[in-house]
Structure formats: structure tokens, C-alpha cells
Design a protein around this motif. Structure first.
Motif, PDB file in Angstrom:
ATOM      1  N   VAL A 102      52.126  18.270  26.987  1.00 32.85           N
ATOM      2  CA  VAL A 102      52.468  17.270  26.303  1.00 32.85           C
ATOM      3  C   VAL A 102      52.417  17.359  24.705  1.00 32.85           C
ATOM      4  CG1 VAL A 102      52.611  14.602  25.592  1.00 32.85           C
ATOM      5  CG2 VAL A 102      52.588  15.448  27.898  1.00 32.85           C
ATOM      6  N   MET A 103      50.925  17.833  24.525  1.00 36.79           N
ATOM      7  CA  MET A 103      50.663  18.123  23.111  1.00 36.79           C
ATOM      8  C   MET A 103      51.330  19.175  22.533  1.00 36.79           C
ATOM      9  SD  MET A 103      48.167  16.077  21.695  1.00 36.79           S
ATOM     10  CE  MET A 103      47.104  14.814  22.236  1.00 36.79           C
ATOM     11  N   ALA A 119      46.122  11.579  14.404  1.00 33.02           N
ATOM     12  CA  ALA A 119      44.820  12.412  14.129  1.00 33.02           C
ATOM     13  C   ALA A 119      43.603  11.325  13.767  1.00 33.02           C
ATOM     14  CB  ALA A 119      44.850  13.249  12.709  1.00 33.02           C
ATOM     15  N   ARG A 120      44.174  10.155  13.011  1.00 33.84           N
ATOM     16  CA  ARG A 120      43.006   9.150  12.858  1.00 33.84           C
ATOM     17  C   ARG A 120      42.635   8.389  14.381  1.00 33.84           C
ATOM     18  NH1 ARG A 120      46.039   8.072   8.331  1.00 33.84           N
ATOM     19  NH2 ARG A 120      47.211   6.421   9.500  1.00 33.84           N
ATOM     20  N   GLU A 121      43.742   8.357  14.993  1.00 32.36           N
ATOM     21  CA  GLU A 121      43.371   7.907  16.408  1.00 32.36           C
ATOM     22  C   GLU A 121      42.444   8.584  17.437  1.00 32.36           C
ATOM     23  OE1 GLU A 121      44.438   4.700  18.085  1.00 32.36           O
ATOM     24  OE2 GLU A 121      44.262   4.328  15.881  1.00 32.36           O
ATOM     25  N   VAL A 122      42.528   9.962  16.985  1.00 32.89           N
ATOM     26  CA  VAL A 122      41.656  10.766  17.882  1.00 32.89           C
ATOM     27  C   VAL A 122      40.237  10.549  17.238  1.00 32.89           C
ATOM     28  CG1 VAL A 122      41.302  13.453  18.337  1.00 32.89           C
ATOM     29  CG2 VAL A 122      43.713  12.413  18.414  1.00 32.89           C
ATOM     30  N   CYS A 145      47.542   8.467  23.829  1.00 32.47           N
ATOM     31  CA  CYS A 145      48.375   9.507  24.577  1.00 32.47           C
ATOM     32  C   CYS A 145      49.837   9.114  25.163  1.00 32.47           C
ATOM     33  CB  CYS A 145      47.581   9.824  25.870  1.00 32.47           C
ATOM     34  SG  CYS A 145      46.061  10.583  25.526  1.00 32.47           S
ATOM     35  N   ASP A 146      50.204   7.869  25.403  1.00 32.80           N
ATOM     36  CA  ASP A 146      51.128   7.311  25.827  1.00 32.80           C
ATOM     37  C   ASP A 146      52.240   7.447  24.726  1.00 32.80           C
ATOM     38  OD1 ASP A 146      52.911   5.862  27.998  1.00 32.80           O
ATOM     39  OD2 ASP A 146      53.226   4.410  26.324  1.00 32.80           O
ATOM     40  N   ARG A 147      51.989   7.087  23.584  1.00 32.26           N
ATOM     41  CA  ARG A 147      52.643   7.418  22.123  1.00 32.26           C
ATOM     42  C   ARG A 147      52.852   8.917  22.155  1.00 32.26           C
ATOM     43  NH1 ARG A 147      56.895   6.455  19.640  1.00 32.26           N
ATOM     44  NH2 ARG A 147      56.526   6.703  17.171  1.00 32.26           N
ATOM     45  N   ILE A 148      51.957   9.714  22.143  1.00 29.17           N
ATOM     46  CA  ILE A 148      52.308  11.076  22.132  1.00 29.17           C
ATOM     47  C   ILE A 148      53.300  11.632  22.933  1.00 29.17           C
ATOM     48  CG2 ILE A 148      50.996  13.496  22.228  1.00 29.17           C
ATOM     49  CD1 ILE A 148      48.481  11.955  21.108  1.00 29.17           C
ATOM     50  N   ALA A 149      53.241  11.211  24.320  1.00 31.74           N
ATOM     51  CA  ALA A 149      54.164  11.604  25.190  1.00 31.74           C
ATOM     52  C   ALA A 149      55.483  11.111  24.843  1.00 31.74           C
ATOM     53  CB  ALA A 149      53.892  10.921  26.664  1.00 31.74           C
ATOM     54  N   GLU A 150      55.667  10.109  24.205  1.00 30.62           N
ATOM     55  CA  GLU A 150      56.994   9.461  23.863  1.00 30.62           C
ATOM     56  C   GLU A 150      57.457  10.645  22.468  1.00 30.62           C
ATOM     57  OE1 GLU A 150      56.525   5.487  22.281  1.00 30.62           O
ATOM     58  OE2 GLU A 150      56.591   4.698  24.323  1.00 30.62           O
ATOM     59  N   HIS A 156      62.188  14.058  30.677  1.00 29.86           N
ATOM     60  CA  HIS A 156      61.454  14.560  32.035  1.00 29.86           C
ATOM     61  C   HIS A 156      60.046  14.460  31.829  1.00 29.86           C
ATOM     62  CE1 HIS A 156      65.613  15.297  33.573  1.00 29.86           C
ATOM     63  NE2 HIS A 156      65.962  16.083  32.561  1.00 29.86           N
ATOM     64  N   LEU A 157      59.668  15.095  30.857  1.00 31.32           N
ATOM     65  CA  LEU A 157      58.229  15.168  30.542  1.00 31.32           C
ATOM     66  C   LEU A 157      57.723  13.605  30.493  1.00 31.32           C
ATOM     67  CD1 LEU A 157      55.555  16.920  30.504  1.00 31.32           C
ATOM     68  CD2 LEU A 157      55.983  17.024  27.998  1.00 31.32           C
ATOM     69  N   LEU A 158      58.269  12.867  29.786  1.00 32.75           N
ATOM     70  CA  LEU A 158      57.825  11.485  29.877  1.00 32.75           C
ATOM     71  C   LEU A 158      57.586  10.738  30.955  1.00 32.75           C
ATOM     72  CD1 LEU A 158      56.871   9.143  27.741  1.00 32.75           C
ATOM     73  CD2 LEU A 158      59.340   8.656  27.592  1.00 32.75           C
ATOM     74  N   GLN A 159      58.606  10.729  31.989  1.00 31.91           N
ATOM     75  CA  GLN A 159      58.323  10.171  33.219  1.00 31.91           C
ATOM     76  C   GLN A 159      57.457  10.959  34.122  1.00 31.91           C
ATOM     77  OE1 GLN A 159      62.422  10.093  35.164  1.00 31.91           O
ATOM     78  NE2 GLN A 159      63.170   9.304  33.374  1.00 31.91           N
ATOM     79  N   MET A 160      57.295  12.231  33.850  1.00 31.71           N
ATOM     80  CA  MET A 160      56.051  12.780  34.716  1.00 31.71           C
ATOM     81  C   MET A 160      54.684  12.344  34.110  1.00 31.71           C
ATOM     82  SD  MET A 160      55.590  17.039  35.126  1.00 31.71           S
ATOM     83  CE  MET A 160      57.178  17.171  35.832  1.00 31.71           C
ATOM     84  N   TYR A 161      54.608  12.190  32.808  1.00 30.20           N
ATOM     85  CA  TYR A 161      53.299  11.966  32.303  1.00 30.20           C
ATOM     86  C   TYR A 161      52.815  10.443  32.696  1.00 30.20           C
ATOM     87  CZ  TYR A 161      49.683  10.521  29.089  1.00 30.20           C
ATOM     88  OH  TYR A 161      48.834   9.868  28.593  1.00 30.20           O
ATOM     89  N   ARG A 162      53.846   9.671  32.375  1.00 31.26           N
ATOM     90  CA  ARG A 162      53.756   8.272  32.569  1.00 31.26           C
ATOM     91  C   ARG A 162      53.441   7.726  34.157  1.00 31.26           C
ATOM     92  NH1 ARG A 162      57.819   5.123  28.457  1.00 31.26           N
ATOM     93  NH2 ARG A 162      56.243   5.172  26.657  1.00 31.26           N
ATOM     94  N   GLY A 163      54.142   8.757  34.999  1.00 28.86           N
ATOM     95  CA  GLY A 163      53.894   8.737  36.334  1.00 28.86           C
ATOM     96  C   GLY A 163      52.420   9.002  37.023  1.00 28.86           C
ATOM     97  N   ALA A 164      51.447   9.808  36.196  1.00 23.54           N
ATOM     98  CA  ALA A 164      50.307  10.258  36.372  1.00 23.54           C
ATOM     99  C   ALA A 164      49.291   9.875  35.444  1.00 23.54           C
ATOM    100  CB  ALA A 164      50.332  11.927  36.174  1.00 23.54           C
TER     101      ALA A 164
END
Length: 217
Positions: A102-103, A119-122, A145-150, A156-164
Motif C-alpha cells: 500500500v505504501m 508524516a505528522r501522523e506517523v 493506514c486506512d487513509r493511506i490505502a485510499e 482492488h488494493l483498497l478492498q483487499m486492505y480493508r478486508g484484512a
């Protein structure tokens, strides 16, 4: 903790009712309102949420696929147990591979404003995890991390990420995560991640995430 006794009916709006029920139950699990191993009964959930059995069963099926619910036909439906110590590293590494990918996609696609904000959130997650607010830092990391996935702009990657992701954050409590890490080393990896995000370096961000989750080089 049992299903809340106070009714909290869901009023359908634009989203599918099943999705709204799923989100409410997911939030209760991640917040600890519904505890690991707790049995879930349709009638109690119906009374709590004020909806019929069908959207509840549909939501529970989706949450089972995400790893938040365990179901055995004609026996039980319950909140998933957390990982045993011997499974923790495997879970960490599996999630690290996914979040690293995702990153890799998201960071180069972020605008300057998003890179600075993430970066500030990290850094806030780093300070909370290694300070006196690890639970709040876990919640912040989940949202970040959810925002980063967006921002990866890949459905496709977003759905996979949110599913896990929700299943991972539930099954690996922050205390278990911290037991797997050396605080000094973890701090260094989180600082490397913040720097990589600011620089827009997706490869460096991916490597930093994989190091955080102990993916072998």
C-alpha cells in the motif's frame, strides 16, 4: 463485555443497511465493547441495532471473512480470539507485506499536503506507542493506514486492505505488537517512515513499514 443493553437503532440512509450494521459491529469489536471470544446472538444484536436478522447475518458473514468473527454452523458465532504469542510474528509479517505494498503505491501519489499530514501522523503514532498512550496510538494508526490505502488510488488494493486490516488490528492487540519489538529499533523505523513519506519515496516507505512489521529482508 456483552452486547450493549441500551438500544442504538440504525437509521438507513444512502448506504446499504448491511454496511452500516457491519461498521457498527466492527467499531464495537475494535473498541473492546465486544470482547474476544464473546458469543454473539442474533436476538441481542437485533435489539441493540433495531434491524432485522437478515442484515445482521450478512454483516456477520462479512466480518467473518475479515477475521473479526468466528462462526461454526449450529454451534456459535463469536468475536475472534486474539493471536497466541507463537502466531504473533506470522500475523505481523503478513500485514507488513500488505501495508508495505500500500505504501509503495500511495506515497508517490500523495500531494505535498497529504505527505506532510501523514508524516505528522506517523510521528504522533510513534510518540503514543512509545509513550503513555499506546491504545490511542493504535486507533490513530488504524485510521491513518486506512487513509493511506485510499490515497493509493487502487480500488482492488483498497478492498483487499480493508478486508484484512480490521482483523489484524483486533487479533494483534497493541500490547502484543509492542512485545514483539525493541523500542529503540521501532522508533528508528517509524522515523524512517515519516521521512520517506515527506520525501515522497514509496520504496523507502515500503521498506520502513516492512521493517516495522519484521518482514525479513
Amino acid at each position: 463485555m456483552p452486547v450493549p443493553l441500551e438500544r442504538s437503532p440504525i437509521a438507513p440512509r444512502r448506504h446499504l443497511l448491511r454496511e452500516m450494521v457491519e461498521e457498527r459491529i466492527r467499531s464495537a469489536i475494535l473498541a473492546g465493547t465486544l470482547a474476544p471470544g464473546e458469543l454473539l446472538h442474533d436476538a441481542e444484536l437485533q435489539d441493540w441495532l433495531g434491524v432485522s436478522r437478515t442484515p445482521i447475518r450478512d454483516a456477520l458473514n462479512e466480518l467473518a471473512r475479515a477475521g473479526l468473527i468466528e462462526m461454526e454452523p449450529n454451534r456459535y458465532t463469536r468475536v475472534a480470539e486474539v493471536c497466541e504469542a507463537h502466531d504473533a510474528l506470522d500475523a505481523l509479517q503478513a500485514f507488513g507485506v500488505l501495508l508495505g505494498g500500500v505504501m509503495r503505491l500511495a506515497v508517490p501519489r500523495m500531494g505535498d499536503k497529504d505527505r506532510r499530514r501523514i508524516a505528522r501522523e506517523v510521528e504522533r503514532v510513534r510518540d503514543g506507542l512509545l509513550g503513555d498512550a499506546p491504545g490511542a496510538a493504535r486507533d490513530r494508526a488504524y485510521e491513518m493506514c486506512d487513509r493511506i490505502a485510499e490515497l493509493a488510488c487502487n480500488e482492488h488494493l483498497l478492498q483487499m486492505y480493508r478486508g484484512a486490516s480490521a482483523g489484524f488490528f483486533h487479533k494483534l492487540p497493541v500490547e502484543t505488537f509492542l512485545l514483539q519489538a525493541d523500542p529503540v529499533v521501532l522508533r528508528g523505523h517509524l522515523e524512517a517512515l515519516a521521512t520517506a513519506v515527506r520525501d515522497g519515496d514509496g520504496v523507502a516507505a515500503e521498506l520502513a513499514v516492512e521493517a516495522i512489521y519484521q518482514v525479513p529482508r
